[in-house]
Design an enzyme around this catalytic site. Structure first.
Site, PDB file in Angstrom:
ATOM      1  N   GLU A 132      10.206   1.458  43.640  1.00  0.00           N
ATOM      2  CA  GLU A 132       9.082   1.001  43.572  1.00  0.00           C
ATOM      3  C   GLU A 132       9.323  -0.241  42.715  1.00  0.00           C
ATOM      4  OE1 GLU A 132       6.987   4.526  42.914  1.00  0.00           O
ATOM      5  OE2 GLU A 132       5.816   4.083  44.496  1.00  0.00           O
ATOM      6  N   GLU A 172       9.899  11.299  47.046  1.00  0.00           N
ATOM      7  CA  GLU A 172       8.681  12.347  46.346  1.00  0.00           C
ATOM      8  C   GLU A 172       8.303  13.304  47.453  1.00  0.00           C
ATOM      9  OE1 GLU A 172       9.069   8.951  46.470  1.00  0.00           O
ATOM     10  OE2 GLU A 172       8.357   8.143  44.410  1.00  0.00           O
TER      11      GLU A 172
HETATM   12  N1  COA Z   1      12.278  12.827  35.957  1.00  0.00           N
HETATM   13  C1  COA Z   1      12.884  13.769  35.145  1.00  0.00           C
HETATM   14  N2  COA Z   1      14.100  14.539  35.018  1.00  0.00           N
HETATM   15  C2  COA Z   1      14.919  14.047  35.917  1.00  0.00           C
HETATM   16  C3  COA Z   1      14.577  13.369  36.951  1.00  0.00           C
HETATM   17  C4  COA Z   1      13.303  12.755  37.236  1.00  0.00           C
HETATM   18  N3  COA Z   1      12.947  11.984  38.217  1.00  0.00           N
HETATM   19  N4  COA Z   1      15.632  13.033  38.013  1.00  0.00           N
HETATM   20  C5  COA Z   1      16.630  13.810  37.229  1.00  0.00           C
HETATM   21  N5  COA Z   1      16.144  14.289  36.232  1.00  0.00           N
HETATM   22  C6  COA Z   1      17.099  14.897  35.203  1.00  0.00           C
HETATM   23  C7  COA Z   1      17.384  16.325  35.825  1.00  0.00           C
HETATM   24  O1  COA Z   1      16.123  17.245  35.435  1.00  0.00           O
HETATM   25  C8  COA Z   1      18.590  16.713  35.224  1.00  0.00           C
HETATM   26  O2  COA Z   1      18.173  17.297  33.671  1.00  0.00           O
HETATM   27  P1  COA Z   1      19.177  18.377  33.047  1.00  0.00           P
HETATM   28  O3  COA Z   1      20.647  17.717  32.945  1.00  0.00           O
HETATM   29  O4  COA Z   1      18.485  18.302  31.590  1.00  0.00           O
HETATM   30  O5  COA Z   1      19.157  19.453  33.804  1.00  0.00           O
HETATM   31  C9  COA Z   1      19.377  15.322  34.854  1.00  0.00           C
HETATM   32  O6  COA Z   1      18.388  14.511  35.129  1.00  0.00           O
HETATM   33  C10 COA Z   1      20.317  15.283  35.997  1.00  0.00           C
HETATM   34  O7  COA Z   1      19.801  15.388  37.424  1.00  0.00           O
HETATM   35  P2  COA Z   1      20.688  16.091  38.402  1.00  0.00           P
HETATM   36  O8  COA Z   1      19.900  16.097  39.518  1.00  0.00           O
HETATM   37  O9  COA Z   1      21.421  17.469  37.802  1.00  0.00           O
HETATM   38  O10 COA Z   1      21.750  15.160  38.608  1.00  0.00           O
HETATM   39  P3  COA Z   1      22.581  14.642  39.834  1.00  0.00           P
HETATM   40  O11 COA Z   1      23.570  13.538  39.412  1.00  0.00           O
HETATM   41  O12 COA Z   1      22.810  15.611  40.940  1.00  0.00           O
HETATM   42  O13 COA Z   1      21.200  13.808  40.680  1.00  0.00           O
HETATM   43  C11 COA Z   1      19.256  12.594  41.079  1.00  0.00           C
HETATM   44  C12 COA Z   1      20.769  12.726  40.252  1.00  0.00           C
HETATM   45  C13 COA Z   1      18.813  11.299  40.518  1.00  0.00           C
HETATM   46  C14 COA Z   1      19.877  12.240  42.573  1.00  0.00           C
HETATM   47  C15 COA Z   1      18.475  13.913  41.086  1.00  0.00           C
HETATM   48  O14 COA Z   1      18.307  14.031  40.022  1.00  0.00           O
HETATM   49  C16 COA Z   1      17.199  13.396  41.969  1.00  0.00           C
HETATM   50  O15 COA Z   1      17.063  13.637  42.921  1.00  0.00           O
HETATM   51  N6  COA Z   1      16.248  13.315  41.086  1.00  0.00           N
HETATM   52  C17 COA Z   1      14.887  13.319  41.448  1.00  0.00           C
HETATM   53  C18 COA Z   1      14.636  11.936  41.978  1.00  0.00           C
HETATM   54  C19 COA Z   1      12.999  11.917  42.486  1.00  0.00           C
HETATM   55  O16 COA Z   1      12.501  12.824  43.052  1.00  0.00           O
HETATM   56  N7  COA Z   1      12.375  10.771  42.278  1.00  0.00           N
HETATM   57  C20 COA Z   1      11.065  10.873  42.243  1.00  0.00           C
HETATM   58  C21 COA Z   1      10.237  11.173  41.395  1.00  0.00           C
HETATM   59  S1  COA Z   1       8.629  11.174  41.713  1.00  0.00           S
END
Ligand code: COA
Length: 703
Positions: A107, A127
């Protein structure tokens, strides 16, 4: 300005707004505040002719900070206003993307005037996977950039697209091999040199051609068919607004829907699971930097359905894998199933023929178990029989190289006994895959009494690299999942003896959102599988002394009614469609008579749900008490990732919390009083009783 999280600096005439909020630059309140302040400084400095937005670390902004949504005071407004001001800038604003630009990150990028991406960048609005919608104008800007139809697809699936696809869609303007910041600076310079007019996404209109007639109505009907997932309907309505209303009005529509989905039970549950899955990977008491064993070559012993699926999981992820079977026929059968599975994916267009060939080339079939000798890990997937598995473990102990990990894929057996048989128990653990192993996400990793911590940590990391959600379980009968499933099946059968039909039981359970009720599930898995487990357990002295315990499944087994595969089990089948089976009714009546069980006609759906699910919750609490699972949330992950428990309920522990632990305890006590408690079925776990009385949550419990 919150210096640590967001900084603004100048490089010549270009301002660089940098976000540094590890690990994934999520938009915490501090990050948002930093962005607002940084933009204000840029706006006030006319010497800066352009702005670049970029992120430190492994990724561009991966989204709003999911944890901050739990704050009742959370509001998207400050960030949305920031994006509006950023986009309104009369000076060029360039986003430098790398890693992932997700949710609030995309966004942000869409509010910039130009988006340059590093080649490996992935973007998306995921989301919906948290039961939410993009709440920072993503529902309004994406359709304007890519058209309504594609925007719907991206937001309803939540899938990510790579930089190339993003460029083809028009989300990314440029892919650059240069470091992202350098590429964005170069672009900003170039824009300044040309006769540049701001390209503001909000000023575009979603092209009418992108909205085929009836598309939105059709999407809405599909979304409404999933009332447990209100975000789907919200996305469709927001895209409708983007396609038909001015931007400001669309913004108001999005804000209304966002508030609604954010406060929904579904999103609360799905957000719980997001963190639960990540917590499950962490093993308490183990240093994070524990030395892990390198895993390059994998061995799988047994080429049946399970072994073949396990091998596929590894070759899909790029591991060289040896698949060993004792007989040439069995090996060939296993291999042809693997090939058939890949061919089906190729013909459905899910996999290219080249990729299939690459994967198959990683698989080495063998009839010699000594070929497992140089594997870094060997997983045995033999028939579920303790003596057999011990014998295999002993053999593996002799032929595996020193330091190799030996894993047993068992769903119920004593991993310690198997580990001891190997002669090197520190290197042994359980890896309980779920069928089909190449598809199901869950992996229960069973920690034996003597398992070396480094072995456990290695396997947890390995699980992630084959895209599994791993949960650690201690050694007990059935581990976390099957142990809880047993009490659930027990109550289903008792209710049948008391007068409920399989159809009534399944319907009640499916009304909670479980994919399949217990009777349909066992008919599919095979009555013989269920019955044999009970019979084996009885031999091992593990059953209650209750003569009525699971008599139904044993009777069906005796009669050869083995479920779908024989055309009759709890139900009768035409193909795969279940119909009531009059024999089941007769068997239930006869068994009830034989054991003096009173038949009733007053069994309600509520009773079915409470008896099946609350007894399971109680068993879950016992599992926590005994230290078999580390956390309540781990149990939720097991059930949602492996047993079809609905994510919108957040798993059994979370569901119990939401319904109220006091209520759950009251109902368990009620059934103890009304049904009798001779065999301790309704004895409330002391942990559950304590958490209920202290107002604490099971899903937050960590032992
Ligand atoms: N908010 C808060 N914490 C987040 C986050 C978010 N949007 N996205 C990732 N994190 C944190 C995870 O909880 C994890 O924390 P930890 O190490 O304390 O457990 C850390 O970041 C790493 O995330 P992880 O998923 O283990 O790493 P990855 O490399 O496998 O994947 C992403 C990275 C970004 C692809 C994945 O974390 C993801 O899909 N995140 C959510 C994205 C999302 O839904 N965004 C929209 C939010 S409204």
């Amino acid at each position: 300005m919150s210096q640590a999280v967001v900084t603004l600096r100048a490089e010549g005439a270009i301002g660089i707004l940098t976000i540094n909020n590890p690990p994934v630059n999520a938009l915490s309140p501090a990050a948002v505040q930093g962005l607002i302040e940084g933009l204000a400084v840029f706006e006030a400095n006319p010497a800066l002719k352009a702005l670049v937005v970029h992120c430190e670390g492994r990724s561009f902004v991966a989204g709003g900070d999911i944890a901050s949504f739990e704050d009742p005071a959370f509001s998207a407004t400050p960030y949305n206003q920031f994006l509006g001001r950023l986009e309104a800038s009369a000076r060029p604003v360039v986003a430098a993307l790398h890693g992932t630009a997700l949710g609030g990150g995309l966004e942000l990028a869409m509010a910039c005037h130009w988006r340059v991406a590093a080649p490996g960048t992935r973007v998306g609005l995921p989301e919906v996977k948290l039961g939410l919608i993009p709440g920072s104008l993503g529902t309004q800007r994406l359709p304007r950039l890519v058209g309504a139809e594609r925007a719907l697809d991206l937001m309803l699936s939540g899938r990510m697209v790579d930089a190339k696809q993003a460029q083809a869609l028009g989300v990314v303007d440029e892919i650059s091999e240069q470091p992202p910041l350098q590429a964005a600076l170069a672009r900003a310079q170039a824009l300044l040199k040309q006769d540049w007019a701001p390209r503001r996404t909000s000023e575009l209109t979603a092209a009418p051609a992108s909205l085929p007639a009836g598309l939105l109505d059709q999407a809405l009907a599909q979304a409404r068919a999933k009332p447990r997932y209100p975000a789907h309907e919200a996305i469709v309505e927001c895209v409708r607004a983007a396609s038909t209303l001015p931007f400001a009005q669309g913004e108001a529509v999005e804000a209304r829907w966002f508030a609604r989905v954010l406060s929904s039970d579904t999103s609360k549950a799905m957000r719980h699971l997001f963190f639960a899955e990540r917590a499950a990977e962490k093993i308490p008491g183990l240093p994070r930097d524990l030395a892990l064993r390198p895993i390059r070559k994998v061995g799988v012993l047994g080429a049946g359905t399970m072994g073949g699926g396990i091998a596929m999981s590894f070759i899909n992820a790029g591991f060289e894998t040896v698949l060993v079977e004792a007989s040439a026929d069995a090996l060939e059968r296993g291999l042809s199933t693997v090939r058939r599975n890949y061919d089906a994916s190729v013909s459905k267009g899910k996999l290219s023929a080249e990729e299939r060939d690459r994967r198959l080339a990683r698989l080495t079939p063998s009839l010699e178990d000594t070929d497992l000798g140089d594997c870094d890990i060997v997983i045995e997937a033999a028939f579920e029989n303790l003596a057999l598995k011990q014998q295999i473990a002993q053999r593996l102990g002799q032929i595996c190289k020193p330091g190799a990990i030996i894993a047993t894929n068992t769903s119920t057996l004593d991993v310690n006994a198997i580990a001891d048989a190997s002669g090197r128990p520190a290197n042994v653990l359980g890896m309980h895959f779920f069928s089909p192993a190449n598809v199901m996400r869950l992996l229960e990793v069973v920690r034996g009494a003597k398992t070396d911590p480094g072995v456990l940590a290695t396997v947890m990391k390995l699980a992630r690299s084959i895209a599994k959600v791993a949960v650690v379980s201690g050694v007990c009968y059935g581990f976390i999942g099957n142990r809880m499933a047993e009490v659930y099946m027990r109550e289903a059968e008792f209710l049948m003896l008391e007068g409920a039909t399989p159809g009534q039981i399944d319907k009640a359970i499916e009304s909670v959102g479980l994919a399949m009720g217990p009777c349909r599930m066992l008919d599919m898995a095979g009555i013989d599988v269920g019955a044999k487990t009970i019979i084996e357990r009885e031999k091992a002295g593990g059953l209650p002394t209750d003569p009525t315990y699971r008599v139904m499944v044993r009777k069906l087994f005796e009669l050869g009614q083995l479920g779908q595969k024989t055309g009759a089990g709890y139900y009768r089948y035409e193909g795969r469609t279940p119909a009531p089976n009059p024999d089941t009714q007769a068997i239930c009546e006869a068994l009830a008579k034989q054991y003096g069980i009173a038949r009733r006609s007053d069994i309600t759906d509520t009773e079915i749900i409470e008896r099946l699910l609350y007894s399971m919750v109680n068993e879950g609490a016992r599992i926590l008490e005994e230290g078999i699972a580390y956390r309540g949330s781990d149990i939720d992950v097991v059930w949602t990732a492996g047993y079809g428990f609905p994510d919108h309920q957040g798993g059994p522990m979370f569901m119990a919390d939401e319904r109220g632990l006091k209520h759950v305890v009251e109902r368990l006590d009620h059934y103890a009083a009304t049904r009798g408690n001779r065999f301790g079925y309704w004895t409330v776990s002391p942990l559950l009783r304590r958490l209920a009385s202290e107002g604490l949550r099971l899903s937050q419990y960590a032992g």
